[in-house]
Scaffold this motif. Sequence first.
Motif, PDB file in Angstrom:
ATOM      1  N   ASN A   1      -2.275   3.772  12.639  1.00  0.00           N
ATOM      2  CA  ASN A   1      -0.764   3.954  13.012  1.00  0.00           C
ATOM      3  C   ASN A   1      -0.232   5.126  13.139  1.00  0.00           C
ATOM      4  O   ASN A   1      -0.690   6.082  12.377  1.00  0.00           O
ATOM      5  CB  ASN A   1       0.136   3.298  12.079  1.00  0.00           C
ATOM      6  CG  ASN A   1       1.428   3.141  12.395  1.00  0.00           C
ATOM      7  OD1 ASN A   1       1.809   3.448  13.451  1.00  0.00           O
ATOM      8  ND2 ASN A   1       2.228   2.932  11.289  1.00  0.00           N
TER       9      ASN A   1
ATOM     10  N   ASP B   1      -6.476   4.805   4.500  1.00  0.00           N
ATOM     11  CA  ASP B   1      -5.558   3.661   4.589  1.00  0.00           C
ATOM     12  C   ASP B   1      -6.009   2.635   5.731  1.00  0.00           C
ATOM     13  O   ASP B   1      -6.335   2.822   6.566  1.00  0.00           O
ATOM     14  CB  ASP B   1      -4.278   4.357   5.081  1.00  0.00           C
ATOM     15  CG  ASP B   1      -3.164   3.401   5.347  1.00  0.00           C
ATOM     16  OD1 ASP B   1      -3.326   2.080   5.171  1.00  0.00           O
ATOM     17  OD2 ASP B   1      -1.975   3.786   5.518  1.00  0.00           O
TER      18      ASP B   1
ATOM     19  N   TYR C   1      -4.487  -2.125   8.649  1.00  0.00           N
ATOM     20  CA  TYR C   1      -4.858  -2.771   9.809  1.00  0.00           C
ATOM     21  C   TYR C   1      -6.234  -3.480   9.866  1.00  0.00           C
ATOM     22  O   TYR C   1      -6.707  -3.834  11.170  1.00  0.00           O
ATOM     23  CB  TYR C   1      -4.067  -2.177  11.153  1.00  0.00           C
ATOM     24  CG  TYR C   1      -2.874  -1.894  11.037  1.00  0.00           C
ATOM     25  CD1 TYR C   1      -1.756  -2.826  11.408  1.00  0.00           C
ATOM     26  CD2 TYR C   1      -2.438  -0.633  10.614  1.00  0.00           C
ATOM     27  CE1 TYR C   1      -0.531  -2.344  11.111  1.00  0.00           C
ATOM     28  CE2 TYR C   1      -0.914  -0.196  10.354  1.00  0.00           C
ATOM     29  CZ  TYR C   1      -0.178  -1.254  10.711  1.00  0.00           C
ATOM     30  OH  TYR C   1       1.040  -0.736  10.752  1.00  0.00           O
TER      31      TYR C   1
ATOM     32  N   SER D   1      -3.935  -3.783   2.263  1.00  0.00           N
ATOM     33  CA  SER D   1      -2.557  -4.473   2.503  1.00  0.00           C
ATOM     34  C   SER D   1      -2.705  -5.988   2.892  1.00  0.00           C
ATOM     35  O   SER D   1      -3.422  -6.060   3.916  1.00  0.00           O
ATOM     36  CB  SER D   1      -1.642  -3.431   3.172  1.00  0.00           C
ATOM     37  OG  SER D   1      -0.395  -4.376   3.384  1.00  0.00           O
TER      38      SER D   1
ATOM     39  N   SER E   1       0.681  -1.221   0.025  1.00  0.00           N
ATOM     40  CA  SER E   1      -0.075   0.066   0.010  1.00  0.00           C
ATOM     41  C   SER E   1       0.785   1.288   0.042  1.00  0.00           C
ATOM     42  O   SER E   1       0.379   2.226  -0.534  1.00  0.00           O
ATOM     43  CB  SER E   1      -1.001  -0.027   1.126  1.00  0.00           C
ATOM     44  OG  SER E   1      -0.239  -0.327   2.469  1.00  0.00           O
TER      45      SER E   1
ATOM     46  N   SER F   1       0.197  -7.166   3.882  1.00  0.00           N
ATOM     47  CA  SER F   1       1.379  -7.071   4.857  1.00  0.00           C
ATOM     48  C   SER F   1       1.246  -7.554   6.285  1.00  0.00           C
ATOM     49  O   SER F   1       1.828  -8.412   6.817  1.00  0.00           O
ATOM     50  CB  SER F   1       2.095  -5.820   4.618  1.00  0.00           C
ATOM     51  OG  SER F   1       2.665  -5.739   3.605  1.00  0.00           O
ATOM     52  N   LYS F   2       0.226  -6.897   6.829  1.00  0.00           N
ATOM     53  CA  LYS F   2       0.104  -7.291   8.213  1.00  0.00           C
ATOM     54  C   LYS F   2      -0.785  -8.334   8.522  1.00  0.00           C
ATOM     55  O   LYS F   2      -0.816  -9.098   9.423  1.00  0.00           O
ATOM     56  CB  LYS F   2      -0.469  -5.874   8.997  1.00  0.00           C
ATOM     57  CG  LYS F   2       0.523  -4.727   8.643  1.00  0.00           C
ATOM     58  CD  LYS F   2       2.104  -4.742   9.168  1.00  0.00           C
ATOM     59  CE  LYS F   2       2.577  -3.775   8.413  1.00  0.00           C
ATOM     60  NZ  LYS F   2       3.238  -2.589   9.365  1.00  0.00           N
TER      61      LYS F   2
HETATM   62  C1  LIG Z   1      -0.564   2.761   8.357  1.00  0.00           C
HETATM   63  C2  LIG Z   1       0.215   1.946   7.342  1.00  0.00           C
HETATM   64  N1  LIG Z   1       0.003   1.939   6.095  1.00  0.00           N
HETATM   65  C3  LIG Z   1       0.695   1.481   5.169  1.00  0.00           C
HETATM   66  C4  LIG Z   1       1.709   0.664   5.458  1.00  0.00           C
HETATM   67  C5  LIG Z   1       2.790  -0.045   4.277  1.00  0.00           C
HETATM   68  O1  LIG Z   1       2.264  -1.254   4.123  1.00  0.00           O
HETATM   69  P1  LIG Z   1       2.654  -2.186   3.047  1.00  0.00           P
HETATM   70  O2  LIG Z   1       3.533  -3.070   3.316  1.00  0.00           O
HETATM   71  O3  LIG Z   1       1.303  -2.468   2.417  1.00  0.00           O
HETATM   72  O4  LIG Z   1       3.259  -1.101   1.879  1.00  0.00           O
HETATM   73  C6  LIG Z   1       2.081   0.553   6.750  1.00  0.00           C
HETATM   74  C7  LIG Z   1       3.195  -0.229   7.196  1.00  0.00           C
HETATM   75  O5  LIG Z   1       3.710  -0.304   8.354  1.00  0.00           O
HETATM   76  C8  LIG Z   1       1.338   1.190   7.667  1.00  0.00           C
HETATM   77  O6  LIG Z   1       1.649   1.094   9.112  1.00  0.00           O
END
Ligand SMILES: Cc1ncc(COP(=O)(O)O)c(C=O)c1O
Length: 390
Positions: free
Chosen positions: A176, A204, A207, A235, A101, A237-238
């Motif tokens: 975040n 965004d 999470y 995303s 993202s 990722s998490k």
């Molecule tokens: C709030 C937030 N948005 C986006 C991202 C980026 O995530 P991605 O791995 O999808 O690029 C992070 C990564 O820590 C994040 O904390």
Amino acid sequence: MEIANRIANLSTAIFSEMEELRIEEEKKGTKMINLSIGSPDLPPPPHVVQALVEGVADPSNYGYALTKGMTELRHSISKYYLERFNVVLDPEEEVLSLMGSQDGLAHIYLAFLNQGDWALIPDPGYPIYSFGVHLAGGQIYFMPLYKENSFLPDLTQIPKEIALKAKIMMLNYPNNPNAAVANEDFYQEVVEFAKKYNILVCHDIAYAELAFDGYKPISFLSIPGARDIGVEMYSVSKSFNMAGCRLGCIVGNRNALKALETIKSNIDYGIFKPVQMAAKAALEGSNEWTQQLADVYAERRDVLVDGLNSLGWDVDKPKASMFVWAPIPNNYKSSKEFAVDLLKKTGVVVVPGSAFGIQGDRYVRFALVCSKEKLQKAIAIIGKYYNLKV
Ligand SMILES: Cc1ncc(COP(=O)(O)O)c(C=O)c1O
């Protein structure tokens, strides 16, 4: 060689300073408990690894990929949004894949800001929100997020002349660094505000799946009218522990997506297909897996927050995200001073809140990225060195 001025605006020195200090202390033999960077410590689901392995073994996957993302992936994203958020998305025009993202968060401003145009950015906020504006040559109006306002921006406090000039607003819930969440009423207010002032809203939702005690974050796009003015970045990722083979997507307003796709098609040629296949497998996997992951984070949160509370440190229990946002004791001048002191005395590494903006300076951020046993150790050692009545 002369480096461009914009480079100066593109890093937060605090992150590198804390990292240098951590390495220095580690060399001296201090045992560190690193709760600073929000990088998942657990593996992705086995079926995701399997999909990645199969994709890597297939020689036909090594050509340039489509910027937009594989059709099958876009269909999975659309199906996922329907099942998870009750949001209908056209996989052809309302879904665009991203190299994480972050890719979308960094580049969206290039598609919407002319030199000197204004963006509304939360403070505190994830650093790329403001760095991206600098890259595009825009100007920032920071929307302060106060605890007494549940860490939501007060839209009525944005000066009318700024609102009239603003082109884009960034929002992030679960948040975040402060782990706050937003409800439908707030998002409805955002839709009205954005329509009134003709602003693109970027939400965004990195999470989305890390939520606790039965709470489920909602998509901004589930709000009536949101799609007319908004996009959302999702995303894997998490939510699926895939930060190292990351993939994100931007969904929503088709004109906004088209503009971003034009920028991206000049920068990248899509994501390595096996990573797309892995993300597809993640999104099509069982909800049970994501629930179990959320339960692990909930348990860690309880250990950390209950532990800190037992030391007299008044820290709130978040409903979502992988972070705990803790106010610093009154006798410290800044979040950095406290974080440095904590690192040196205990080996516990946290991020000073000022790394996320001025409004973060009375807080530090703990990331729940290690086992509950390690978190218990962190509590024990913090208790040994501090009397933490805030
Ligand atoms: C709030 C937030 N948005 C986006 C991202 C980026 O995530 P991605 O791995 O999808 O690029 C992070 C990564 O820590 C994040 O904390």
